[in-house]
Scaffold this motif. Structure first.
Motif, PDB file in Angstrom:
ATOM      1  N   ASP A  28       2.340  -0.207 -11.580  1.00  0.00           N
ATOM      2  CA  ASP A  28       1.886   1.212 -11.057  1.00  0.00           C
ATOM      3  C   ASP A  28       2.922   2.220 -10.891  1.00  0.00           C
ATOM      4  O   ASP A  28       4.056   1.938 -10.573  1.00  0.00           O
ATOM      5  CB  ASP A  28       1.283   0.808  -9.638  1.00  0.00           C
ATOM      6  CG  ASP A  28      -0.066  -0.209  -9.914  1.00  0.00           C
ATOM      7  OD1 ASP A  28      -0.798  -0.071 -11.063  1.00  0.00           O
ATOM      8  OD2 ASP A  28      -0.570  -0.445  -8.883  1.00  0.00           O
ATOM      9  N   ASP A  81       0.860  -1.178  -0.097  1.00  0.00           N
ATOM     10  CA  ASP A  81       0.097   0.116   0.073  1.00  0.00           C
ATOM     11  C   ASP A  81       0.911   1.372  -0.135  1.00  0.00           C
ATOM     12  O   ASP A  81       2.034   1.204   0.181  1.00  0.00           O
ATOM     13  CB  ASP A  81      -0.916  -0.069   1.127  1.00  0.00           C
ATOM     14  CG  ASP A  81      -2.136   0.892   0.825  1.00  0.00           C
ATOM     15  OD1 ASP A  81      -2.339   1.466   0.001  1.00  0.00           O
ATOM     16  OD2 ASP A  81      -3.163   0.794   2.059  1.00  0.00           O
ATOM     17  N   PRO A  88     -10.125  -3.310  -1.187  1.00  0.00           N
ATOM     18  CA  PRO A  88      -8.741  -2.623  -1.102  1.00  0.00           C
ATOM     19  C   PRO A  88      -8.336  -2.404  -2.493  1.00  0.00           C
ATOM     20  O   PRO A  88      -8.203  -3.486  -3.435  1.00  0.00           O
ATOM     21  CB  PRO A  88      -7.955  -3.513  -0.321  1.00  0.00           C
ATOM     22  CG  PRO A  88      -8.962  -4.067   0.690  1.00  0.00           C
ATOM     23  CD  PRO A  88     -10.153  -4.467  -0.318  1.00  0.00           C
ATOM     24  N   ARG A  89      -7.507  -1.490  -2.687  1.00  0.00           N
ATOM     25  CA  ARG A  89      -6.839  -1.179  -3.938  1.00  0.00           C
ATOM     26  C   ARG A  89      -5.096  -1.337  -3.854  1.00  0.00           C
ATOM     27  O   ARG A  89      -4.743  -0.324  -3.648  1.00  0.00           O
ATOM     28  CB  ARG A  89      -7.163  -0.080  -4.760  1.00  0.00           C
ATOM     29  CG  ARG A  89      -8.710  -0.161  -5.060  1.00  0.00           C
ATOM     30  CD  ARG A  89      -9.101   1.197  -5.515  1.00  0.00           C
ATOM     31  NE  ARG A  89      -8.821   1.557  -6.883  1.00  0.00           N
ATOM     32  CZ  ARG A  89      -9.060   2.596  -7.792  1.00  0.00           C
ATOM     33  NH1 ARG A  89      -9.822   3.555  -7.045  1.00  0.00           N
ATOM     34  NH2 ARG A  89      -8.640   2.896  -8.854  1.00  0.00           N
ATOM     35  N   TRP A  90      -4.605  -2.378  -3.950  1.00  0.00           N
ATOM     36  CA  TRP A  90      -3.240  -2.788  -3.486  1.00  0.00           C
ATOM     37  C   TRP A  90      -2.384  -2.417  -4.611  1.00  0.00           C
ATOM     38  O   TRP A  90      -2.869  -2.569  -5.771  1.00  0.00           O
ATOM     39  CB  TRP A  90      -2.858  -4.155  -3.176  1.00  0.00           C
ATOM     40  CG  TRP A  90      -3.826  -4.751  -2.158  1.00  0.00           C
ATOM     41  CD1 TRP A  90      -4.562  -5.735  -2.124  1.00  0.00           C
ATOM     42  CD2 TRP A  90      -3.955  -4.106  -0.524  1.00  0.00           C
ATOM     43  NE1 TRP A  90      -5.197  -6.038  -0.991  1.00  0.00           N
ATOM     44  CE2 TRP A  90      -4.960  -4.955  -0.152  1.00  0.00           C
ATOM     45  CE3 TRP A  90      -3.548  -2.969   0.320  1.00  0.00           C
ATOM     46  CZ2 TRP A  90      -5.351  -4.908   1.327  1.00  0.00           C
ATOM     47  CZ3 TRP A  90      -3.911  -2.856   1.276  1.00  0.00           C
ATOM     48  CH2 TRP A  90      -4.870  -3.797   1.937  1.00  0.00           C
ATOM     49  N   ARG A 108      -5.684   9.907  -5.275  1.00  0.00           N
ATOM     50  CA  ARG A 108      -6.026   9.056  -4.016  1.00  0.00           C
ATOM     51  C   ARG A 108      -6.088   9.827  -3.007  1.00  0.00           C
ATOM     52  O   ARG A 108      -6.926   9.612  -2.100  1.00  0.00           O
ATOM     53  CB  ARG A 108      -5.205   7.956  -4.071  1.00  0.00           C
ATOM     54  CG  ARG A 108      -5.100   6.997  -5.522  1.00  0.00           C
ATOM     55  CD  ARG A 108      -6.401   6.098  -5.312  1.00  0.00           C
ATOM     56  NE  ARG A 108      -6.252   5.204  -6.610  1.00  0.00           N
ATOM     57  CZ  ARG A 108      -5.696   3.848  -6.706  1.00  0.00           C
ATOM     58  NH1 ARG A 108      -5.134   3.357  -5.369  1.00  0.00           N
ATOM     59  NH2 ARG A 108      -5.622   3.233  -7.576  1.00  0.00           N
ATOM     60  N   GLY A 160      -4.740   2.825  -0.067  1.00  0.00           N
ATOM     61  CA  GLY A 160      -5.631   1.666  -0.720  1.00  0.00           C
ATOM     62  C   GLY A 160      -6.242   0.833   0.068  1.00  0.00           C
ATOM     63  O   GLY A 160      -7.331   0.376  -0.158  1.00  0.00           O
TER      64      GLY A 160
END
Length: 286
Positions: free
Chosen positions: A265, A126, A258-260, A212, A252
Motif C-alpha cells: 500500500d 492504520d 476495517p481497512r488495515w 480516504r 481505516g
C-alpha cells in the motif's frame, strides 16, 4: 522556505529545497548542525540569507529524507480534533471541553519516501493524515492571540497506529502509537512566512490513490492557536517541538469491515500549501 533534514552518503544534514534540489545549509551554517539548533538560535533569517544566489548541492531524489526535526524534545499528538470525529467513535460520549492528548517517540516516525512498517504482532496498521506544527520560539502560558508567533512552520504526518494495541489498557494508547517506524513526518517544513496558518487548510489522505480523508482545518474543534494556549498551561514548548494537530474522519478503523494497511500500500497525505507526504508499507524486517 522549505526546510528538510536528510541523510546522504552516511552523513546527516539539513537544507532547503530550491528548484527541485537541496541547498545544503548545514555545510554553509556550521554553527547550526541541525534544524533544532537553527530554531533554538532563532536563526531562520540566517538560513534565508544563505540561500541568496545559492544553487542546489544535491538532487532531491538522491538523498534519504528524514523528519524535518530529527531530535525534538517533545512530539505531542492531539486526538479527536475534527468536529465529526467524536461521532465517528459511536460510543455515545459527549464532546469534551479540552483536547485529548498523547505523546510519541521520535523513533516511531520515518521521513517522506521511507516505508512505514507493519509489526509482526498485529495486522491492524492504520493511517491518520495530520498537519504538524513545528515550534520555533519557546513559551509557557502563551495566549491564543500570540500563539502562532511561536510557530516556525508546518509539515505533515501520517500518524500510523497499531489499533489493537491502543486498547491494551484503560486510558492508554501509548503502546499502539509508538511502534518503531509506523508513522511518517515530512516531506519538509514550510516556514511560517510562506504559509497562513490562520487560514483554512485543506487536508487529504489517499491510500493507493483512493481518497480516504478529506477535510479542512476550519472544522477543527481546537484551532492551532487554542492548542498552543492549552498545551502551554502545563508545559513549556521549546524550539523543535512538534504538535500533531489531529486527523479527520476516514481512518481505516472506521470502515465496516476495517481497512488495515498491508504491504505494498501507498499512503499519501497532502495539503496544497505544504506538499505531499508519501510512504509505502512493508512488513517490519525480522
Amino acid at each position: 522556505m522549505r526546510i528538510v533534514s536528510f541523510s546522504s552518503g552516511g552523513r546527516m544534514s539539513w537544507g532547503a529545497v530550491v528548484n527541485g534540489g537541496i541547498v545544503d545549509l548545514a555545510a554553509r551554517l556550521s554553527a547550526f548542525p541541525t534544524v533544532r539548533a537553527l530554531l533554538e538560535a532563532d536563526a531562520l533569517d540566517k538560513a534565508h540569507a544563505a540561500l541568496e544566489g545559492a544553487t542546489p548541492d544535491l538532487a532531491l531524489d538522491a538523498v534519504t529524507l528524514l523528519p524535518p526535526v530529527t531530535d525534538p524534545e517533545k512530539i505531542l499528538c492531539i486526538g479527536v480534533n475534527y468536529a465529526n470525529r467524536n461521532a465517528e467513535y459511536k460510543d455515545g460520549a459527549e464532546e469534551k471541553s479540552y483536547p485529548s492528548m498523547f505523546v510519541r517517540f521520535p523513533n516511531s516516525f520515518v521521513g517522506h519516501g521511507t516505508p512505514i512498517e507493519r509489526p509482526p504482532v498485529s495486522d491492524q496498521l492504520d493511517y491518520e493524515g495530520e498537519i504538524v506544527l513545528v515550534i520555533g520560539r519557546a513559551g509557557r502560558r502563551i495566549p491564543a492571540d500570540r500563539a502562532l508567533s511561536h510557530v516556525a512552520g508546518a509539515t505533515l504526518a501520517n500518524e500510523g497506529t497499531i489499533r489493537d494495541w491502543t486498547r491494551h489498557a484503560k486510558f492508554n494508547v501509548t503502546q499502539g502509537k509508538n511502534f518503531d517506524r509506523t508513522g511518517a513526518i515530512g516531506p519538509w517544513m514550510v516556514t511560517s512566512d510562506a504559509i497562513d496558518l490562520a487560514a483554512p487548510l485543506h487536508l487529504t489522505t489517499t491510500v493507493n490513490g483512493e481518497l480516504r480523508q478529506d477535510d479542512t482545518t476550519a472544522n477543527m474543534m481546537y484551532s492551532f492557536a487554542r492548542l498552543i494556549e492549552y498545551i502551554t498551561t502545563f508545559a513549556t514548548l521549546k524550539p523543535g517541538d512538534m504538535i500533531l494537530t489531529g486527523t479527520p474522519t476516514g481512518a481505516g478503523a472506521r470502515f465496516d469491515p476495517p481497512r488495515w494497511l498491508t504491504p505494498g500500500d501507498v499512503v499519501a497525505v497532502a495539503v496544497p500549501e505544504i506538499g505531499t507526504l508519501s510512504n509505502s508499507v512493508i512488513d517490519e524486517p525480522r
